[in-house]
Motif scaffolding. Structure first.
Motif, PDB file in Angstrom:
ATOM      1  N   TYR A 142       2.730  11.538   0.150  1.00 17.35           N
ATOM      2  CA  TYR A 142       3.862  12.093   0.894  1.00 17.35           C
ATOM      3  C   TYR A 142       3.873  13.615   0.771  1.00 17.35           C
ATOM      4  O   TYR A 142       4.086  14.331   1.754  1.00 17.35           O
ATOM      5  CB  TYR A 142       5.179  11.503   0.351  1.00 17.35           C
ATOM      6  N   ARG A 144       8.669  10.325  -5.042  1.00 14.55           N
ATOM      7  CA  ARG A 144       7.770  10.364  -3.889  1.00 14.55           C
ATOM      8  C   ARG A 144       6.314  10.321  -4.328  1.00 14.55           C
ATOM      9  O   ARG A 144       5.969  10.724  -5.431  1.00 14.55           O
ATOM     10  CB  ARG A 144       8.019  11.652  -3.088  1.00 14.55           C
ATOM     11  N   GLN A 156       1.364  15.088   3.035  1.00 11.32           N
ATOM     12  CA  GLN A 156       1.841  15.118   4.423  1.00 11.32           C
ATOM     13  C   GLN A 156       2.768  16.307   4.655  1.00 11.32           C
ATOM     14  O   GLN A 156       2.715  16.981   5.676  1.00 11.32           O
ATOM     15  CB  GLN A 156       2.628  13.837   4.745  1.00 11.32           C
ATOM     16  N   ILE A 183       1.934   3.242  11.143  1.00 11.22           N
ATOM     17  CA  ILE A 183       0.888   3.483  10.156  1.00 11.22           C
ATOM     18  C   ILE A 183       0.593   2.240   9.326  1.00 11.22           C
ATOM     19  O   ILE A 183      -0.409   2.193   8.609  1.00 11.22           O
ATOM     20  CB  ILE A 183       1.264   4.662   9.225  1.00 11.22           C
ATOM     21  N   GLU A 240       5.897   4.742   3.139  1.00  7.56           N
ATOM     22  CA  GLU A 240       6.664   5.762   2.394  1.00  7.56           C
ATOM     23  C   GLU A 240       6.159   7.164   2.719  1.00  7.56           C
ATOM     24  O   GLU A 240       6.941   8.106   2.801  1.00  7.56           O
ATOM     25  CB  GLU A 240       6.551   5.494   0.897  1.00  7.56           C
ATOM     26  N   THR A 241       4.827   7.299   2.911  1.00  8.76           N
ATOM     27  CA  THR A 241       4.275   8.644   3.065  1.00  8.76           C
ATOM     28  C   THR A 241       4.668   9.288   4.389  1.00  8.76           C
ATOM     29  O   THR A 241       4.582  10.493   4.525  1.00  8.76           O
ATOM     30  CB  THR A 241       2.745   8.631   2.977  1.00  8.76           C
ATOM     31  N   VAL A 242       5.071   8.491   5.372  1.00 13.54           N
ATOM     32  CA  VAL A 242       5.433   9.076   6.665  1.00 13.54           C
ATOM     33  C   VAL A 242       6.932   9.084   6.904  1.00 13.54           C
ATOM     34  O   VAL A 242       7.397   9.666   7.877  1.00 13.54           O
ATOM     35  CB  VAL A 242       4.747   8.333   7.840  1.00 13.54           C
ATOM     36  N   CYS A 243       7.707   8.454   6.009  1.00  4.67           N
ATOM     37  CA  CYS A 243       9.156   8.381   6.239  1.00  4.67           C
ATOM     38  C   CYS A 243       9.806   9.691   5.832  1.00  4.67           C
ATOM     39  O   CYS A 243       9.705  10.114   4.688  1.00  4.67           O
ATOM     40  CB  CYS A 243       9.769   7.227   5.453  1.00  4.67           C
ATOM     41  N   PRO A 244      10.487  10.365   6.790  1.00  2.00           N
ATOM     42  CA  PRO A 244      11.097  11.659   6.459  1.00  2.00           C
ATOM     43  C   PRO A 244      12.407  11.535   5.689  1.00  2.00           C
ATOM     44  O   PRO A 244      12.928  12.541   5.232  1.00  2.00           O
ATOM     45  CB  PRO A 244      11.328  12.295   7.843  1.00  2.00           C
ATOM     46  N   LEU A 245      12.921  10.329   5.543  1.00  2.00           N
ATOM     47  CA  LEU A 245      14.222  10.193   4.876  1.00  2.00           C
ATOM     48  C   LEU A 245      14.063  10.298   3.366  1.00  2.00           C
ATOM     49  O   LEU A 245      13.031   9.939   2.825  1.00  2.00           O
ATOM     50  CB  LEU A 245      14.832   8.829   5.229  1.00  2.00           C
ATOM     51  N   PRO A 246      15.110  10.783   2.660  1.00  2.00           N
ATOM     52  CA  PRO A 246      15.045  10.789   1.200  1.00  2.00           C
ATOM     53  C   PRO A 246      14.964   9.375   0.639  1.00  2.00           C
ATOM     54  O   PRO A 246      15.335   8.397   1.313  1.00  2.00           O
ATOM     55  CB  PRO A 246      16.333  11.489   0.779  1.00  2.00           C
ATOM     56  N   LEU A 247      14.490   9.306  -0.601  1.00  2.00           N
ATOM     57  CA  LEU A 247      14.150   8.026  -1.227  1.00  2.00           C
ATOM     58  C   LEU A 247      15.231   6.964  -1.100  1.00  2.00           C
ATOM     59  O   LEU A 247      14.961   5.818  -0.763  1.00  2.00           O
ATOM     60  CB  LEU A 247      13.850   8.298  -2.697  1.00  2.00           C
ATOM     61  N   PRO A 294      -3.837   1.703  11.968  1.00  2.00           N
ATOM     62  CA  PRO A 294      -4.989   2.245  11.258  1.00  2.00           C
ATOM     63  C   PRO A 294      -5.826   1.150  10.614  1.00  2.00           C
ATOM     64  O   PRO A 294      -5.322   0.059  10.334  1.00  2.00           O
ATOM     65  CB  PRO A 294      -4.363   3.143  10.188  1.00  2.00           C
ATOM     66  N   TRP A 353      15.795   5.163   2.569  1.00  2.00           N
ATOM     67  CA  TRP A 353      14.724   4.542   3.344  1.00  2.00           C
ATOM     68  C   TRP A 353      15.221   3.351   4.117  1.00  2.00           C
ATOM     69  O   TRP A 353      16.033   2.587   3.616  1.00  2.00           O
ATOM     70  CB  TRP A 353      13.642   4.013   2.419  1.00  2.00           C
ATOM     71  N   CYS A 410       0.840  -1.196   0.000  1.00  2.00           N
ATOM     72  CA  CYS A 410       0.000   0.000   0.000  1.00  2.00           C
ATOM     73  C   CYS A 410       0.874   1.245   0.000  1.00  2.00           C
ATOM     74  O   CYS A 410       0.454   2.295  -0.481  1.00  2.00           O
ATOM     75  CB  CYS A 410      -0.945   0.007   1.189  1.00  2.00           C
ATOM     76  N   GLY A 411       2.079   1.171   0.537  1.00  2.00           N
ATOM     77  CA  GLY A 411       3.003   2.290   0.450  1.00  2.00           C
ATOM     78  C   GLY A 411       2.807   3.360   1.504  1.00  2.00           C
ATOM     79  O   GLY A 411       3.426   4.412   1.433  1.00  2.00           O
ATOM     80  N   LEU A 412       1.948   3.103   2.519  1.00  2.00           N
ATOM     81  CA  LEU A 412       1.735   4.133   3.537  1.00  2.00           C
ATOM     82  C   LEU A 412       3.027   4.422   4.307  1.00  2.00           C
ATOM     83  O   LEU A 412       3.237   5.539   4.766  1.00  2.00           O
ATOM     84  CB  LEU A 412       0.643   3.706   4.517  1.00  2.00           C
ATOM     85  N   LEU A 434      -3.062   3.871  -4.284  1.00  2.00           N
ATOM     86  CA  LEU A 434      -2.245   3.704  -3.084  1.00  2.00           C
ATOM     87  C   LEU A 434      -0.794   4.130  -3.313  1.00  2.00           C
ATOM     88  O   LEU A 434      -0.286   3.910  -4.388  1.00  2.00           O
ATOM     89  CB  LEU A 434      -2.271   2.244  -2.638  1.00  2.00           C
ATOM     90  N   PRO A 435      -0.139   4.708  -2.332  1.00  2.00           N
ATOM     91  CA  PRO A 435      -0.662   5.160  -1.032  1.00  2.00           C
ATOM     92  C   PRO A 435      -1.510   6.408  -1.222  1.00  2.00           C
ATOM     93  O   PRO A 435      -1.115   7.297  -1.945  1.00  2.00           O
ATOM     94  CB  PRO A 435       0.605   5.487  -0.247  1.00  2.00           C
ATOM     95  N   ASP A 462      14.921  15.830  -3.154  1.00  2.00           N
ATOM     96  CA  ASP A 462      14.372  14.597  -2.607  1.00  2.00           C
ATOM     97  C   ASP A 462      12.989  14.270  -3.146  1.00  2.00           C
ATOM     98  O   ASP A 462      12.390  13.277  -2.757  1.00  2.00           O
ATOM     99  CB  ASP A 462      14.290  14.686  -1.078  1.00  2.00           C
TER     100      ASP A 462
END
Lengths: 135, 382
Positions: free
Chosen positions: B155, B151, B158, A118, A77-84, B37, A87, A73-75, B219-220, B147
């Protein structure tokens, strides 16, 4: 029985003889070796343990099942603050375990568990690198 | 410890939150227990209720609760600013999805054609061609920074939520890109934020002078994150306490939930744990309800290769299974009688409707959560 129908070519006769030989050898081994015959496990390990294909114990099986709950689902990724490219390995990385074996990047703080918090399926994301390295 | 044990709602997705907030509104002491969640965090943004079709067929009482449940949920989920209607909305991959409720940011785009400007955020590096086919693609050099490449839109949402100053950059980039393009409306990928998305969208509308909408997401999903955040905010506003813990079992006599070694007594339990994805049903070694071993409504083929797939409309197959409930959302045994007077279920864990093919999982969660809460409140004498 589709196995025995069809034309009896020389190749087919040869294949069946090999099968019969292997079957009979196996029966004889079981007869004379009894419990000492491990069903080819030792030969399997000899061939494949160098490539990391070793049997898993119960705890490891549980772990692999937890990792395979990833639904892409990739969620995380959406909360990780590190660059791609920095990770922490996330569950998709099981398919690219060479990359997962790298340590968590130094900027990934141990108290930041946002990716695990998450994850809807509860994959233990940050344990993947250590797991892959152990194997 | 208070004399009267609370009602425990297991699961903090759509069904669990609707049930808990409705119970709080009826004055019943309630606690939500969840450790992650729900599948509602994967919501694409468009809501299909399906009351006239699959939902009503699976549960004949649904229509009776539907209006009250959606009105209640919409009041609670003000952050999503849901609008009712019949919409066909594009998602970022170009699929056009029918919806009955949609957030304002999605519902605004009703016209496809050359006068619709479709924004392509170039630095992200994934130009969703299907979405761009809905109108005239317009390349925009935003978001900044090395960066950004690769993405997801979620993201970016967020980040813009955390740093609203980024919106100024987006506005400047949009102005620059729109200089040579006369457009009637703008379609953006869903990047405008989480709970502030609607406020951000209004700011863009005022500054640019054209309607601005967002596509539904894959997704996401940014709309999924918005729903997840809106559900948490709703529980806080309703005074419902949410506990982060993992329930390992439900005990039936006396009724209680087991967390680790502790057994917490409950006056009622609402099971809102979802289906396979969130662990409401376990798959190993067989399909089962893991917390109390409750009987399942639709038998699951043990070997799908040898057992022919039933072409039932929405009531067969592994995605239609789940616990059996009666009209009051009480969990029933194989004999059709309630397992326990205080054990209820709502949402995807309820069997009888294939929510994947019928696509009305959110409808089932809304209506079921609301109905379960009403039944619990009636049992508690409120």
């Amino acid at each position: 029985m589709g196995m025995f129908s069809g034309p009896w070519t020389w190749r087919r006769v040869k294949s069946f003889s090999y099968l019969a030989l292997a079957f009979n050898t196996r029966q004889l081994r079981r007869l004379f070796l009894g419990r000492r015959d491990d069903g080819g496990l030792s030969r399997f390990l000899e061939n494949f343990s160098a490539e990391g294909m070793t049997p898993l114990d119960a705890a490891q099986t549980e772990h692999v099942l937890a990792l395979t709950r990833c639904t892409y689902c990739g969620l995380c990724e959406t909360v990780c603050p590190l660059p791609l490219d920095r990770w922490p390995a996330f569950a998709r990385a099981l398919e690219h375990s060479r990359h997962a074996a790298a340590d968590l990047p130094p900027s990934c703080p141990p108290e930041c568990r946002q990716c695990e918090a998450i994850c809807p399926t509860g994959v233990p994301l940050r344990e993947i690198p250590a797991f892959v390295r152990r194997q | 410890m208070s004399a009267c044990p609370p009602v425990f709602v297991l699961g903090a997705g759509l069904a669990g939150t609707v049930a808990a907030c409705r119970l709080a509104a009826r004055g019943v002491p309630v606690r939500v227990i969840a450790d992650r969640p729900g599948a509602s965090a994967l919501h694409g943004g468009g809501w299909l209720l399906g009351a006239a079709g699959p939902l009503d067929a699976a549960w004949p009482g649904a229509a009776r609760h539907l209006d009250a449940a959606t009105a209640f949920a919409r009041a609670g989920l003000e952050a999503l600013d849901l609008r009712a209607g019949t919409f066909v909305l594009p998602d970022v991959e170009g699929a056009r999805r029918p919806c009955e409720l949609a957030p304002a940011s999605h519902a605004v785009v009703a016209t496809f054609g050359p006068r619709l400007g479709v924004i392509d955020l170039v630095p992200l590096g994934h130009p969703f061609a299907g979405m761009q086919a809905a109108g005239t693609p317009i390349a925009v050099d935003w978001p900044p920074g090395p960066d950004a490449f690769g993405r997801s839109f979620a993201y970016v949402s967020q980040r813009i939520e955390a740093e609203p100053a980024l919106l100024d950059g987006l506005l400047a980039a949009l102005r620059a890109a729109l200089a040579g393009h006369p457009v009637d409306a703008l379609l953006l990928p869903p990047v405008l934020g989480v709970l502030r998305a609607e406020a951000h969208r209004r700011r863009l509308v005022e500054a640019l002078g054209v309607p601005v909408g967002e596509a539904l997401d894959v997704l996401p999903s940014a709309p999924g994150l918005r729903l997840h955040a809106a559900l948490s905010a709703w529980r806080v506003a309703a005074g419902v306490e949410t506990e982060t813990a993992r329930v390992t079992a439900i005990e039936l006599s006396p009724l209680g939930v087991r967390i680790g070694d502790a057994l917490r007594p409950a006056s009622a339990v609402v099971l809102a744990t979802g289906r396979y994805l969130t662990g409401g049903l376990s798959m190993h070694p067989t399909v089962a309800e893991p917390l109390a071993g409750l009987p399942l409504a639709v038998p699951v083929a043990t070997n799908p290769l040898t057992e022919a797939r039933r072409e039932g409309p929405y009531d067969a197959g592994p995605f239609a299974t789940g616990v059996r409930v009666d009209a009051a959302m009480r969990v029933c045994g194989a004999d059709g009688r309630p397992v326990h007077d205080g054990l209820y279920a709502a949402g995807d864990v309820v069997g009888g409707l294939d929510t994947l093919t019928s696509r009305c999982a959110s409808g089932l969660a809304l209506v079921g959560g609301y109905a379960a809460a009403e039944a619990v409140a009636a049992q508690e004498g409120r």
